[in-house]
Design a protein around this motif. Structure first.
Motif, PDB file in Angstrom:
ATOM      1  N   SER A 133      -0.163  -1.517  13.262  1.00  0.00           N
ATOM      2  CA  SER A 133      -0.238  -0.150  13.528  1.00  0.00           C
ATOM      3  C   SER A 133       1.241   0.640  13.350  1.00  0.00           C
ATOM      4  CB  SER A 133      -0.904   0.297  14.911  1.00  0.00           C
ATOM      5  OG  SER A 133      -0.274  -0.466  15.939  1.00  0.00           O
ATOM      6  N   GLU A 145       0.793  -1.131   0.134  1.00  0.00           N
ATOM      7  CA  GLU A 145      -0.121  -0.037   0.012  1.00  0.00           C
ATOM      8  C   GLU A 145       0.947   1.290  -0.105  1.00  0.00           C
ATOM      9  OE1 GLU A 145      -2.540   0.151   3.451  1.00  0.00           O
ATOM     10  OE2 GLU A 145      -3.112   2.199   3.059  1.00  0.00           O
ATOM     11  N   TYR A 146       1.864   1.207   0.552  1.00  0.00           N
ATOM     12  CA  TYR A 146       2.904   2.334   0.738  1.00  0.00           C
ATOM     13  C   TYR A 146       4.047   2.397  -0.028  1.00  0.00           C
ATOM     14  CZ  TYR A 146       0.409   3.561   5.159  1.00  0.00           C
ATOM     15  OH  TYR A 146      -0.327   3.937   6.012  1.00  0.00           O
ATOM     16  N   LYS A 180       2.393   0.410   9.675  1.00  0.00           N
ATOM     17  CA  LYS A 180       1.788   1.398   9.082  1.00  0.00           C
ATOM     18  C   LYS A 180       2.476   2.768   9.277  1.00  0.00           C
ATOM     19  CE  LYS A 180      -2.797  -0.428   8.493  1.00  0.00           C
ATOM     20  NZ  LYS A 180      -4.238  -0.458   8.736  1.00  0.00           N
ATOM     21  N   ALA A 181       2.730   3.160  10.647  1.00  0.00           N
ATOM     22  CA  ALA A 181       3.468   4.321  11.011  1.00  0.00           C
ATOM     23  C   ALA A 181       4.913   4.517  10.698  1.00  0.00           C
ATOM     24  CB  ALA A 181       3.101   4.641  12.566  1.00  0.00           C
ATOM     25  N   CYS A 201       5.861   3.201   7.915  1.00  0.00           N
ATOM     26  CA  CYS A 201       5.876   3.709   6.407  1.00  0.00           C
ATOM     27  C   CYS A 201       5.566   4.752   6.142  1.00  0.00           C
ATOM     28  CB  CYS A 201       4.678   2.740   5.588  1.00  0.00           C
ATOM     29  SG  CYS A 201       5.370   1.072   5.574  1.00  0.00           S
ATOM     30  N   GLU A 202       4.702   5.423   6.902  1.00  0.00           N
ATOM     31  CA  GLU A 202       4.132   6.995   6.809  1.00  0.00           C
ATOM     32  C   GLU A 202       5.412   7.963   7.092  1.00  0.00           C
ATOM     33  OE1 GLU A 202       0.573   7.363   8.966  1.00  0.00           O
ATOM     34  OE2 GLU A 202      -0.448   6.275   7.697  1.00  0.00           O
ATOM     35  N   TYR A 203       6.070   7.567   8.085  1.00  0.00           N
ATOM     36  CA  TYR A 203       7.068   8.315   8.815  1.00  0.00           C
ATOM     37  C   TYR A 203       8.020   8.428   7.597  1.00  0.00           C
ATOM     38  CZ  TYR A 203      10.023  10.329  12.380  1.00  0.00           C
ATOM     39  OH  TYR A 203      10.860  11.375  12.981  1.00  0.00           O
ATOM     40  N   GLN A 217       7.847   8.195   4.485  1.00  0.00           N
ATOM     41  CA  GLN A 217       7.271   8.503   3.161  1.00  0.00           C
ATOM     42  C   GLN A 217       7.483  10.048   3.204  1.00  0.00           C
ATOM     43  OE1 GLN A 217       3.327   7.401   2.540  1.00  0.00           O
ATOM     44  NE2 GLN A 217       3.941   6.055   0.644  1.00  0.00           N
ATOM     45  N   ASP A 218       7.426  10.791   4.464  1.00  0.00           N
ATOM     46  CA  ASP A 218       7.511  12.061   4.530  1.00  0.00           C
ATOM     47  C   ASP A 218       8.760  12.341   4.207  1.00  0.00           C
ATOM     48  OD1 ASP A 218       7.373  14.792   5.004  1.00  0.00           O
ATOM     49  OD2 ASP A 218       6.344  14.348   7.066  1.00  0.00           O
ATOM     50  N   LYS A 245       9.671   4.982  16.956  1.00  0.00           N
ATOM     51  CA  LYS A 245       9.932   6.518  16.496  1.00  0.00           C
ATOM     52  C   LYS A 245      11.303   6.817  17.310  1.00  0.00           C
ATOM     53  CE  LYS A 245       8.010  11.116  16.040  1.00  0.00           C
ATOM     54  NZ  LYS A 245       8.849  11.881  16.598  1.00  0.00           N
TER      55      LYS A 245
END
Ligand code: ZN
Length: 292
Positions: free
Chosen positions: A255, A72-73, A258-259, A261-263, A265-266, A224
């Motif tokens: 979760s 997805e990412y 996903k977090a 991958c989102e981190y 991606q930025d 993180k």
């Protein structure tokens, strides 16, 4: 009278130097094993650190829960596969490999210390380097035959790097260095320094059971926190997980995945997320001065 033995010794030494000078291991030795100065190393433009997501044993939840999240990412991960579960879900693993995920070697039979009851029949204490070499090579052959890709990186089962016991114990790290671009450990505590790290025993940090932002009961560092520490020192953080899902033993939380991958991606976070093969290859090119 002594000139003959001396001459023979000189000739013998010359032959040794010539015959060993062209072996593959010597060719590898000619590459700089590390950079003298950390400042001589740079990550790709716009990034300050790297992370790799790795998962072991070809557990079914990696296919059912993990790959849909990663895909997805557009995130690429490394999977150190065990052979039996690989064969049971062969089509899904073929698709994962075709999708750009890395398939790595995790031996044929997952030998660990015989102190683990599951490993008593294939205890590292009873192994030899020759037996381990066979495991590594044959596993690569089988994976190549099944998936059409030949692994270039390896994860030490149980993170253990020895064969034999006591005074006869030997490290099999040199064997991994001969056979692979990189070898990953398990339950280590820190990221890898790209200018210095030994590719044959990369540190691997446990991802299972960790939340992205909250440390659990003060025991586990939040993901993180680990990533931000790696960004601060310009390192390469290699995460290791097993199952992927909502909780339970040896499980990376969906979760958290996903977090991450989102981190990554930025672009503002300056993080490069890629497979062990890609990051290791980049680092080695930088060290030999052939990288961009
Ligand atoms: Zn394993």
């Amino acid at each position: 009278m002594k000139t003959v033995p001396i001459c023979l010794t000189v000739i013998y030494c010359f032959v040794i130097v010539i015959s060993t000078g062209c072996s593959p291991s010597n060719l590898q030795d000619k590459e700089p094993s590390s950079l003298e100065r950390r400042e001589d190393f740079s990550w790709p433009a716009g990034t300050r650190a790297a992370i790799s997501l790795t998962f072991d044993d070809a557990r079914f939840s990696q296919i059912d829960r993990g790959l849909p999240i990663l895909d997805e990412y557009g995130a690429k991960a490394t999977f150190y596969v065990s052979l039996r579960p690989l064969e049971e879900r062969l089509d899904a693993w073929k698709k994962a490999a075709a999708n750009g995920h890395e398939i790595g070697n995790h031996t044929m039979t997952h030998p660990c210390s015989g102190n683990f009851p599951f490993a008593r029949e294939r205890a590292l204490e009873n192994y030899t380097l020759d037996k381990m070499r066979y495991e590594l090579q044959e596993s690569n052959n089988i994976i190549e035959r099944l998936l059409g890709v030949r692994p270039v990186s390896f994860a030490y089962p149980c993170g253990q790097k020895f064969v034999g016991r006591g005074q006869d114990l030997k490290s099999y790290v040199p064997l991994v260095a001969e056979e692979f671009l990189a070898g990953r450990g398990w339950i280590d505590e820190w990221s890898n320094d790209p200018a210095f790290c030994d590719m044959a025993q990369l540190m691997g940090v446990e991802l299972d059971g960790k939340d992205f932002e909250q440390s659990r009961k003060g025991r586990l560092s939040a993901v993180k926190q680990l990533i931000d520490r790696t960004l601060a020192n310009g390192g390469w953080l290699v995460f290791c997980g097993h199952e992927i899902g909502e909780g339970g033993r040896q499980t990376t939380l969906s979760s958290t995945l996903k977090a991450i991958c989102e981190y990554a991606q930025d672009p503002a976070n300056g993080l490069w997320l890629d497979t062990v093969e890609e990051v290791a290859s980049y680092i080695l090119k930088q060290r030999t001065g052939t990288g961009g």
